[in-house]
Design a protein around this motif. Structure first.
Motif, PDB file in Angstrom:
ATOM      1  N   ARG A 181       0.770  -0.992  -0.164  1.00 21.90           N
ATOM      2  CA  ARG A 181      -0.093   0.149  -0.077  1.00 21.90           C
ATOM      3  C   ARG A 181       0.788   1.169  -0.189  1.00 21.90           C
ATOM      4  O   ARG A 181       0.470   2.589  -0.592  1.00 21.90           O
ATOM      5  N   LEU A 182       1.649   1.447   0.447  1.00 22.94           N
ATOM      6  CA  LEU A 182       2.640   2.698   0.533  1.00 22.94           C
ATOM      7  C   LEU A 182       3.240   2.725  -0.347  1.00 22.94           C
ATOM      8  O   LEU A 182       3.520   4.155  -1.034  1.00 22.94           O
ATOM      9  N   ARG A 183       3.671   1.815  -1.220  1.00 26.83           N
ATOM     10  CA  ARG A 183       4.545   1.789  -2.417  1.00 26.83           C
ATOM     11  C   ARG A 183       3.341   1.803  -4.043  1.00 26.83           C
ATOM     12  O   ARG A 183       4.013   3.123  -4.537  1.00 26.83           O
ATOM     13  N   GLU A 184       2.317   1.306  -3.178  1.00 25.74           N
ATOM     14  CA  GLU A 184       1.453   1.583  -4.501  1.00 25.74           C
ATOM     15  C   GLU A 184       1.016   2.753  -4.354  1.00 25.74           C
ATOM     16  O   GLU A 184       0.109   3.110  -5.444  1.00 25.74           O
TER      17      GLU A 184
END
Length: 264
Positions: free
Chosen positions: A230-233
């Motif tokens: 979630r943090l990357r996307e």
């Protein structure tokens, strides 16, 4: 008895497992969670202090933070637990009159966790773009307020997966507290499984303890992967109404695909 049957009887004696499961759930599981959660909270507080010291503009705090981190990350967990639990035991006994090693076990886990969490926080804080600091200072925020309100919250958000991983490590490291000789009511998951295995001469209770550890750690591992993804996307947002309206007209205000002269 053939080799296969002996192997099954040694590791998967369901009767031996059933006998130890109540103690694992009512005594071992609560104590393991108390050790992990308490030491995790204390470790986060101390770790944040170490992180702030590590990025300080003064040399002395940076040096102290580095020495602490190198020592507690360089020593094996068992050595730290024994040194603190046994070495500080007589001092605590003289000061408080208590012989309970449980708080010393929490202290040892907390000091170890602080060294790792401090490095996690420091890397997260230093990963925040320098422009964030410059923009906040340009708006009139002092350095302390900028760190507290802008930089540190962003840094913590970026290292959430690593923090969950550290909590998983604390759950497993809590098994080393058995070195301190806890009371029967203070035993964690590993100690209960190990005691039952020693009493029965069968490793099935220890396998049951391992399964309970897996039940605790595997969901947390998948939670780490979910948070990291979630943090990357990021959050995927659909087109807004204004974007839709802009897409339906040309720059001159005509319908899409038609030039101002009326030609498609």
């Amino acid at each position: 008895m053939d080799a296969w049957s002996q192997l099954i009887a040694t590791f998967f004696d369901w009767k031996a497992m059933a006998q130890v499961i109540p103690d694992l759930l009512t005594v071992g599981l609560p104590n393991t969670l108390i050790l992990a959660i308490t030491s995790g909270i204390i470790g986060c507080v101390l770790g944040m202090l170490l992180a702030v010291m590590g990025i300080s503009r003064h040399a002395l705090p940076r040096w102290l933070s580095r020495v602490y981190t190198d020592i507690f990350r360089g020593l094996p967990a068992a050595v730290i637990i024994l040194l603190i639990g046994i070495g500080l035991g007589p001092v605590i006994r003289q000061l408080t009159g208590s012989t309970n090693p449980y708080p010393l076990g929490i202290l040892a886990l907390s000091l170890m966790a602080a060294a790792y969490i401090g490095e996690i926080f420091r890397s997260g804080i230093q990963s925040v773009e320098k422009g964030q600091m410059e923009a906040s200072r340009a708006l009139g925020f002092p350095y302390g307020a900028t760190m507290r309100l802008v930089i540190i919250p962003q840094g913590i958000r970026r290292v959430l997966p690593a923090l969950v991983n550290q909590f998983i490590a604390l759950i497993k490291d809590s098994s080393l507290i058995f070195f301190l000789g806890l009371l029967a009511s203070q035993r964690e998951i590993f100690r209960i499984g190990n005691d039952a295995a020693a009493n029965t001469g069968n490793l099935s209770p220890l396998v049951a303890a391992g399964i309970l550890y897996l039940i605790l750690t595997i969901p947390l591992t998948h939670l780490v992967n979910l948070i990291d993804r979630r943090l990357r996307e990021g959050r995927r947002e659909g087109p807004t109404s204004s974007d839709t309206a802009d897409a339906g007209t040309s720059p001159a205000g005509s319908p899409a695909g038609v030039t101002p002269g009326g030609q498609p």
